[in-house]
Write a protein that holds these residues in place. Sequence first.
Motif, mmCIF file in Angstrom:
data_model
loop_
_atom_site.group_PDB
_atom_site.id
_atom_site.type_symbol
_atom_site.label_atom_id
_atom_site.label_comp_id
_atom_site.label_asym_id
_atom_site.label_seq_id
_atom_site.Cartn_x
_atom_site.Cartn_y
_atom_site.Cartn_z
ATOM 1 N N HIS A 253 1.077 -1.211 -0.278
ATOM 2 C CA HIS A 253 0.015 0.175 0.021
ATOM 3 C C HIS A 253 0.611 0.975 -0.031
ATOM 4 O O HIS A 253 2.062 1.502 0.569
ATOM 5 C CB HIS A 253 -0.755 0.132 1.203
ATOM 6 N N PRO A 254 0.648 2.211 -0.239
ATOM 7 C CA PRO A 254 1.487 3.661 -0.717
ATOM 8 C C PRO A 254 1.359 4.799 0.602
ATOM 9 O O PRO A 254 2.515 4.603 0.830
ATOM 10 C CB PRO A 254 0.698 4.294 -1.041
ATOM 11 N N SER A 255 0.675 3.495 1.299
ATOM 12 C CA SER A 255 1.072 4.092 2.792
ATOM 13 C C SER A 255 1.142 2.878 4.257
ATOM 14 O O SER A 255 0.388 1.634 4.094
ATOM 15 C CB SER A 255 -0.698 4.387 3.817
ATOM 16 N N CYS A 256 2.141 3.247 4.707
ATOM 17 C CA CYS A 256 2.715 1.970 5.430
ATOM 18 C C CYS A 256 1.524 1.597 6.687
ATOM 19 O O CYS A 256 1.640 0.608 7.553
ATOM 20 C CB CYS A 256 4.665 1.900 6.257
ATOM 21 N N MET A 257 1.447 3.076 7.294
ATOM 22 C CA MET A 257 0.201 2.518 8.471
ATOM 23 C C MET A 257 -0.788 1.727 8.225
ATOM 24 O O MET A 257 -1.271 0.972 8.393
ATOM 25 C CB MET A 257 -0.518 3.644 8.476
ATOM 26 N N ARG A 258 -1.183 1.847 6.960
ATOM 27 C CA ARG A 258 -3.038 1.576 5.828
ATOM 28 C C ARG A 258 -2.270 -0.061 5.556
ATOM 29 O O ARG A 258 -3.124 -1.050 5.879
ATOM 30 C CB ARG A 258 -2.936 1.951 5.514
ATOM 31 N N ALA A 259 -1.134 -0.527 5.166
ATOM 32 C CA ALA A 259 -0.877 -1.603 5.371
ATOM 33 C C ALA A 259 -0.775 -2.546 6.249
ATOM 34 O O ALA A 259 -1.159 -3.301 6.265
ATOM 35 C CB ALA A 259 0.914 -1.240 4.281
ATOM 36 N N ASP A 260 -0.141 -1.583 7.293
ATOM 37 C CA ASP A 260 0.071 -2.072 8.860
ATOM 38 C C ASP A 260 -0.543 -2.895 9.754
ATOM 39 O O ASP A 260 -1.043 -4.081 9.543
ATOM 40 C CB ASP A 260 1.161 -1.421 9.543
ATOM 41 N N ALA A 261 -1.970 -1.643 9.297
ATOM 42 C CA ALA A 261 -3.715 -2.638 9.799
ATOM 43 C C ALA A 261 -4.509 -3.626 8.600
ATOM 44 O O ALA A 261 -4.997 -3.876 9.657
ATOM 45 C CB ALA A 261 -4.597 -1.201 9.895
ATOM 46 N N TRP A 262 -4.289 -3.075 7.457
ATOM 47 C CA TRP A 262 -4.681 -3.985 6.435
ATOM 48 C C TRP A 262 -3.848 -5.498 6.819
ATOM 49 O O TRP A 262 -4.849 -6.649 6.812
ATOM 50 C CB TRP A 262 -4.684 -3.744 4.955
ATOM 51 N N ALA A 263 -2.679 -5.527 7.454
ATOM 52 C CA ALA A 263 -2.218 -6.678 7.347
ATOM 53 C C ALA A 263 -2.723 -7.216 8.176
ATOM 54 O O ALA A 263 -3.153 -8.467 8.205
ATOM 55 C CB ALA A 263 -0.498 -7.083 6.998
ATOM 56 N N THR A 264 -2.827 -7.206 9.708
ATOM 57 C CA THR A 264 -3.224 -6.889 10.250
ATOM 58 C C THR A 264 -5.299 -7.855 10.392
ATOM 59 O O THR A 264 -5.388 -9.299 10.720
ATOM 60 C CB THR A 264 -3.310 -6.251 12.270
ATOM 61 N N ALA A 265 -5.498 -7.079 9.769
ATOM 62 C CA ALA A 265 -7.508 -7.579 9.801
ATOM 63 C C ALA A 265 -7.840 -8.514 8.808
ATOM 64 O O ALA A 265 -8.009 -9.122 8.985
ATOM 65 C CB ALA A 265 -8.283 -6.618 9.196
ATOM 66 N N LEU A 266 -6.215 -9.040 7.488
ATOM 67 C CA LEU A 266 -6.857 -9.209 7.322
ATOM 68 C C LEU A 266 -6.430 -11.158 7.463
ATOM 69 O O LEU A 266 -7.343 -12.121 7.628
ATOM 70 C CB LEU A 266 -5.928 -9.471 5.593
ATOM 71 N N PHE A 267 -5.499 -11.356 8.356
ATOM 72 C CA PHE A 267 -4.840 -11.714 9.080
ATOM 73 C C PHE A 267 -5.829 -12.510 9.903
ATOM 74 O O PHE A 267 -6.866 -14.079 10.051
ATOM 75 C CB PHE A 267 -3.577 -11.810 9.503
ATOM 76 N N VAL A 268 -6.920 -11.872 10.693
ATOM 77 C CA VAL A 268 -7.793 -11.950 11.836
ATOM 78 C C VAL A 268 -8.788 -12.788 10.415
ATOM 79 O O VAL A 268 -9.605 -13.619 11.490
ATOM 80 C CB VAL A 268 -8.410 -10.687 12.226
ATOM 81 N N LEU A 269 -9.187 -11.897 9.661
ATOM 82 C CA LEU A 269 -10.417 -12.807 9.035
ATOM 83 C C LEU A 269 -9.990 -13.901 8.375
ATOM 84 O O LEU A 269 -11.284 -14.704 8.245
ATOM 85 C CB LEU A 269 -10.879 -11.789 7.695
ATOM 86 N N GLY A 270 -8.754 -14.653 8.219
ATOM 87 C CA GLY A 270 -8.783 -15.644 7.580
ATOM 88 C C GLY A 270 -8.616 -15.741 5.906
ATOM 89 O O GLY A 270 -8.806 -14.792 5.361
ATOM 90 N N PRO A 271 -7.711 -16.732 5.383
ATOM 91 C CA PRO A 271 -7.688 -16.770 3.703
ATOM 92 C C PRO A 271 -9.034 -16.672 2.687
ATOM 93 O O PRO A 271 -9.162 -15.607 1.869
ATOM 94 C CB PRO A 271 -7.231 -18.201 3.702
#
Length: 308
Positions: A253-271
């Motif tokens: 993502h252009p924003s590392c803050m958003r990349a960080d948050a997205w990575a966490t959220a997607l990990f919680v949601l599952g594949p």
Amino acid sequence: MRTLGGATMGTTWSVRYAGQAEPASLRPGIEARLERVIAQMSGWQAHSDLCRFNAAPAGSRHRLPAEFATVLACALEMAELSGGAFDPSMAPLVDLWGFGPVPAAKPIPEADEVAAALADVGWRRLRLEEGCLDQQGVTRLDFSGIAKGYAVDLVAEYLASIGLVSFLVEIGGELRGQGMKPDGSPWWVALEAVPGAVRTEEDFLLALHGLSVATSGDYRRFFEQDGHRYGHTLDPRTGWPVANSLASVTVLHPSCMRADAWATALFVLGPQAGLELATRHGIGALLVSREEGRLVEHMSPAFASMLD
């Protein structure tokens, strides 16, 4: 090419850049911004703005520093987009499981203890209004899934503000690159591989030209009890460590803050749900899951397009 680095937020930071500025001249500005993030958002520093808010009495109103408010606004947006898979109010759960500054009283909490902590979690209680936030009495914030990425952005913005046009910023494995090297090549980075993955680094070598990358995985911090692995990423909807088949999620993502948050959220949601959400919002994501004893990689369309 010049390099400098140091320690911060329980990990390390580094900056590589092309330019005439001496590393010693950049260090004070970089470290001042890292210290600003710690002073405002650390859950380990008792006098940070975050810890003081967490300890404040019910009914008190707090005017947040600009950076704090920026991160909280992004965290609340991510909570909405992910249906609560990302939640900045989950400090009670983090503390209960011993993933915060205080060790857990016991390795595995009882179900009723998890339920009690979960009752104090809820991002919808948070009302950020004109930079102010009310303490509801049970609200305790945790920015561990977003603050490090924001710190990368803050350092990158500082480097750009002083005229640097080519640099790579890294904090604890989260990166943001800008510009090209003097030889005309971009900032190539090899994506972090899950332990046990069988592939060459060239398979996922990406050019960070105006892009950030962040990874969330169950192999970075965990403990094992009775043959079961408990990762440090908690599901704020259940109160328990994430228990899906994912081993890691990497987001571009252009924003590392958003990349960080997205990575966490997607990990919680599952594949499946994670890939569907990333696809719906055009997020570049690589999800690696454990399936029948092997690692399987799933790419969102946006991620696959970046490999072309």
